[in-house]
Design an enzyme around this catalytic site. Structure first.
Site, mmCIF file in Angstrom:
data_model
loop_
_atom_site.group_PDB
_atom_site.id
_atom_site.type_symbol
_atom_site.label_atom_id
_atom_site.label_comp_id
_atom_site.label_asym_id
_atom_site.label_seq_id
_atom_site.Cartn_x
_atom_site.Cartn_y
_atom_site.Cartn_z
ATOM 1 N N LYS A 55 -4.282 -2.139 10.062
ATOM 2 C CA LYS A 55 -4.744 -2.089 8.842
ATOM 3 C C LYS A 55 -4.678 -3.378 8.378
ATOM 4 O O LYS A 55 -5.312 -3.542 7.305
ATOM 5 C CB LYS A 55 -3.272 -1.277 7.868
ATOM 6 C CG LYS A 55 -3.033 0.032 8.406
ATOM 7 C CD LYS A 55 -3.935 0.925 7.563
ATOM 8 C CE LYS A 55 -3.678 2.247 7.417
ATOM 9 N NZ LYS A 55 -4.513 3.109 6.774
ATOM 10 N N GLU A 103 -9.233 3.995 -2.455
ATOM 11 C CA GLU A 103 -7.949 3.705 -2.960
ATOM 12 C C GLU A 103 -7.929 3.106 -4.499
ATOM 13 O O GLU A 103 -9.266 2.530 -4.717
ATOM 14 C CB GLU A 103 -6.896 2.692 -2.325
ATOM 15 C CG GLU A 103 -6.656 3.340 -0.933
ATOM 16 C CD GLU A 103 -5.409 2.681 -0.175
ATOM 17 O OE1 GLU A 103 -4.714 1.985 -0.870
ATOM 18 O OE2 GLU A 103 -5.278 3.091 1.106
ATOM 19 N N GLU A 121 -10.323 3.882 3.565
ATOM 20 C CA GLU A 121 -9.744 4.617 2.750
ATOM 21 C C GLU A 121 -10.268 4.193 1.239
ATOM 22 O O GLU A 121 -9.949 3.153 0.791
ATOM 23 C CB GLU A 121 -8.096 4.284 3.166
ATOM 24 C CG GLU A 121 -8.030 4.746 4.729
ATOM 25 C CD GLU A 121 -6.368 4.681 4.664
ATOM 26 O OE1 GLU A 121 -5.665 3.970 3.986
ATOM 27 O OE2 GLU A 121 -5.823 5.536 5.466
ATOM 28 N N THR A 146 -8.901 -5.750 4.027
ATOM 29 C CA THR A 146 -8.989 -4.896 2.789
ATOM 30 C C THR A 146 -9.939 -5.306 1.924
ATOM 31 O O THR A 146 -9.815 -6.653 1.544
ATOM 32 C CB THR A 146 -7.416 -4.875 2.365
ATOM 33 O OG1 THR A 146 -6.380 -4.551 3.228
ATOM 34 C CG2 THR A 146 -7.513 -3.866 1.051
ATOM 35 N N ASP A 196 -9.117 0.126 2.049
ATOM 36 C CA ASP A 196 -8.126 -0.110 3.010
ATOM 37 C C ASP A 196 -8.656 0.123 4.562
ATOM 38 O O ASP A 196 -8.202 1.331 4.994
ATOM 39 C CB ASP A 196 -6.669 0.559 2.575
ATOM 40 C CG ASP A 196 -5.907 0.482 3.830
ATOM 41 O OD1 ASP A 196 -5.688 -0.631 4.482
ATOM 42 O OD2 ASP A 196 -4.838 1.275 3.986
ATOM 43 N N GLN A 236 -3.977 3.054 15.022
ATOM 44 C CA GLN A 236 -2.930 3.316 14.456
ATOM 45 C C GLN A 236 -2.164 4.248 14.912
ATOM 46 O O GLN A 236 -0.935 4.369 14.922
ATOM 47 C CB GLN A 236 -3.604 3.917 12.952
ATOM 48 C CG GLN A 236 -2.595 4.240 11.824
ATOM 49 C CD GLN A 236 -3.301 4.806 10.709
ATOM 50 O OE1 GLN A 236 -4.470 4.919 10.601
ATOM 51 N NE2 GLN A 236 -2.505 5.495 9.564
ATOM 52 N N ARG A 278 -8.336 3.920 13.414
ATOM 53 C CA ARG A 278 -7.271 4.977 13.550
ATOM 54 C C ARG A 278 -6.833 5.069 14.968
ATOM 55 O O ARG A 278 -5.605 5.515 15.191
ATOM 56 C CB ARG A 278 -8.347 6.456 13.420
ATOM 57 C CG ARG A 278 -8.659 6.635 11.925
ATOM 58 C CD ARG A 278 -7.714 6.710 10.966
ATOM 59 N NE ARG A 278 -8.167 6.842 9.422
ATOM 60 C CZ ARG A 278 -7.348 6.526 8.336
ATOM 61 N NH1 ARG A 278 -6.129 6.072 8.650
ATOM 62 N NH2 ARG A 278 -7.962 6.507 7.166
ATOM 63 N N GLU A 330 -10.134 12.290 7.378
ATOM 64 C CA GLU A 330 -9.988 13.735 6.665
ATOM 65 C C GLU A 330 -11.367 14.375 6.712
ATOM 66 O O GLU A 330 -11.374 15.551 6.734
ATOM 67 C CB GLU A 330 -9.409 13.634 5.300
ATOM 68 C CG GLU A 330 -7.933 13.216 5.097
ATOM 69 C CD GLU A 330 -7.580 12.914 4.022
ATOM 70 O OE1 GLU A 330 -7.185 13.943 3.059
ATOM 71 O OE2 GLU A 330 -7.565 11.627 3.556
ATOM 72 N N HIS A 339 -3.946 13.945 0.344
ATOM 73 C CA HIS A 339 -4.116 12.901 1.652
ATOM 74 C C HIS A 339 -2.768 12.954 2.641
ATOM 75 O O HIS A 339 -2.893 13.379 3.927
ATOM 76 C CB HIS A 339 -4.186 11.704 1.206
ATOM 77 C CG HIS A 339 -4.331 10.543 2.440
ATOM 78 N ND1 HIS A 339 -5.277 10.591 3.156
ATOM 79 C CD2 HIS A 339 -3.489 9.548 2.773
ATOM 80 C CE1 HIS A 339 -5.271 9.712 4.214
ATOM 81 N NE2 HIS A 339 -4.223 9.032 3.886
ATOM 82 N N ASP A 393 0.859 -1.203 0.020
ATOM 83 C CA ASP A 393 0.010 0.139 -0.121
ATOM 84 C C ASP A 393 0.756 1.094 -0.100
ATOM 85 O O ASP A 393 1.802 1.415 0.696
ATOM 86 C CB ASP A 393 -0.836 -0.084 1.136
ATOM 87 C CG ASP A 393 -2.063 1.116 1.025
ATOM 88 O OD1 ASP A 393 -2.238 1.257 0.059
ATOM 89 O OD2 ASP A 393 -2.499 1.227 2.137
#
Ligand code: CA
Length: 409
Positions: free
Chosen positions: A245, A193, A191, A249, A225, A232, A229, A358, A126, A119
């Site tokens: 993570k 992607e 996420e 996925t 993904d 993380q 948080r 975000e 971002h 990844d």
């Protein structure tokens, strides 16, 4: 001018017109077959091969790895033959029609046996947004404009669209004065992607020059993904993402080939004045892709999904050619079916941000849902639906959907 197929549904507002023909794997009876999507149908390539309509023996495989390993020329020839078989006026249409099945009845499987997953972090918007939350004075680290940043993800937990996703438990530390705790993540996120599946591999110790990098990409898909948080934040230093993570996925089932995407190429991101040139091994950068993206959410209380962001893949700081060339630049070998994901795709506009971290600015600006609920992060029962498509000169091709619903562990 759009191409016409005798499969009528392919000619009207579909993700899958004759110009697309993305490859996927579906279950037919007890076995897995390769197919292409055409309108609201799937054409069973194993059936076509047995019937003598196709001569590419990789059509009989239960995954796309063998076809991908033969390089782009093999997939290109197969796709050209399929376009011929499915075009309006095709002489063999009655034989071909026997191998069509309704897409809605098919169970889709992972398109590849995925050996490795990497990844990246290729959207500068971002990277800047996330960096500014954690390091307001120094959002972008000094390596960003030189090194395509990435990490090795986990292939075993990649699942196909529609698979339920469990909220992970993990270590978190909300209160810096207290010890960390172990329990269900309270800051689960998605996420948005784009993923590239590797076609032909490269030998260990043999870097792929950037001019040849795209010859090693079979096609693209949508990737979610999923990210915890809170886990993380506590674990990511000093070695990067790990358990935040690798619990799941999700990928979309249809792989859109680079040949199908060719009419939708755009110049690579134009670096603003003052940014360094990429190092020579990352030049020429190659082209980008003009892919439109959107994310919708549907909570357990909502009947219809609500779109919460729309973005574009045009503004990625690094191209897939650069990501692949960089990945192999030390001699690392890629293998057919490896997945390289772009990293979260975000733009400059607020509604083009590709994750809740975000969009809600770390939970400080919650989203208002049509149900009257608010969202800072994902709740159990929330379904996240991602879509991607390209459109130009009256032709539109789509990626289909990448869906997943969050539930308790
Ligand atoms: Ca990511």
């Amino acid at each position: 001018m759009a191409l016409k197929s005798w499969v009528e549904s392919a000619n009207y507002a579909s993700d899958f017109p004759l110009e697309n023909l993305p490859f996927g794997v579906f279950r037919a009876g007890r076995s897995a077959h390769i197919g292409v999507a055409i309108g609201d149908r799937i054409l069973d390539l194993a059936g076509c091969f047995e019937d003598g309509l196709l001569h590419e023996d990789a059509c009989e495989a239960p995954a796309l790895n063998l076809l991908a390993s033969k390089g782009r020329a093999a997939a290109r020839a197969l796709r050209a033959r399929l376009q011929e078989l499915l075009a309006d006026g095709a002489p063999d249409r009655h034989r071909v029609a026997r191998h069509l099945l309704p897409r809605k009845d098919a169970e889709m499987l992972l398109p590849f046996s995925i050996g490795d997953y990497t990844d990246f972090y290729a959207s500068i918007h971002h990277a800047t947004n996330v960096g500014s939350m954690f390091r307001p004075d120094n959002p972008l680290l000094p390596n960003y404009k030189y090194v395509p940043i990435g990490y090795h993800g986990r292939a075993s937990s990649i699942v196909i669209s529609g698979t339920p996703v469990h909220r992970p438990s993990g270590q978190t530390r909300e209160d810096a004065a207290a010890p960390p705790q172990f329990g269900p993540s309270r800051r689960m996120d998605y996420e948005l992607e784009i993923g590239a599946f590797v076609g032909a591999g490269n030998d260990l110790g043999t870097p792929v020059p950037i001019e040849q990098a795209e010859e090693h990409i079979f096609g693209l898909c949508i990737v979610n993904d999923w990210s915890a948080r809170d886990v993380q934040t506590w674990e990511y230093q000093p070695l990067g993402p790990f358990l935040a993570k690798n619990f799941a996925t999700t990928v979309s089932p249809w792989v859109v080939t680079l040949d199908a995407l060719e009419p939708f190429r755009v110049p690579a991101f134009e670096r603003p004045e003052g940014d360094p040139e990429p190092l020579p091994y990352l030049q020429p950068s190659g082209l980008g892709f003009d892919i439109h993206l959107e994310v919708s959410i549907r909570s357990a209380k909502m009947e219809k999904p609500q779109r919460i962001s729309r973005g574009t893949f045009r503004e990625m700081y690094w191209t897939f050619a650069q990501l692949l060339a960089h990945h192999t630049s030390n001699g690392c070998n890629l293998q057919p079916g490896d997945l390289l994901a772009s990293g979260t795709v975000s733009g400059t506009a607020k509604d083009s941000r590709g994750c809740l971290l975000e969009l809600t600015w770390r939970g400080t600006e919650p989203l208002e849902l049509t149900s009257g609920e608010q969202r800072r992060f994902l709740e159990d029962g929330d379904e996240v639906i991602m879509r991607a498509w390209c459109e130009r000169d009256g032709v539109r091709i789509g990626f289909g959907e990448c869906r997943g619903t969050v539930g308790p562990l």
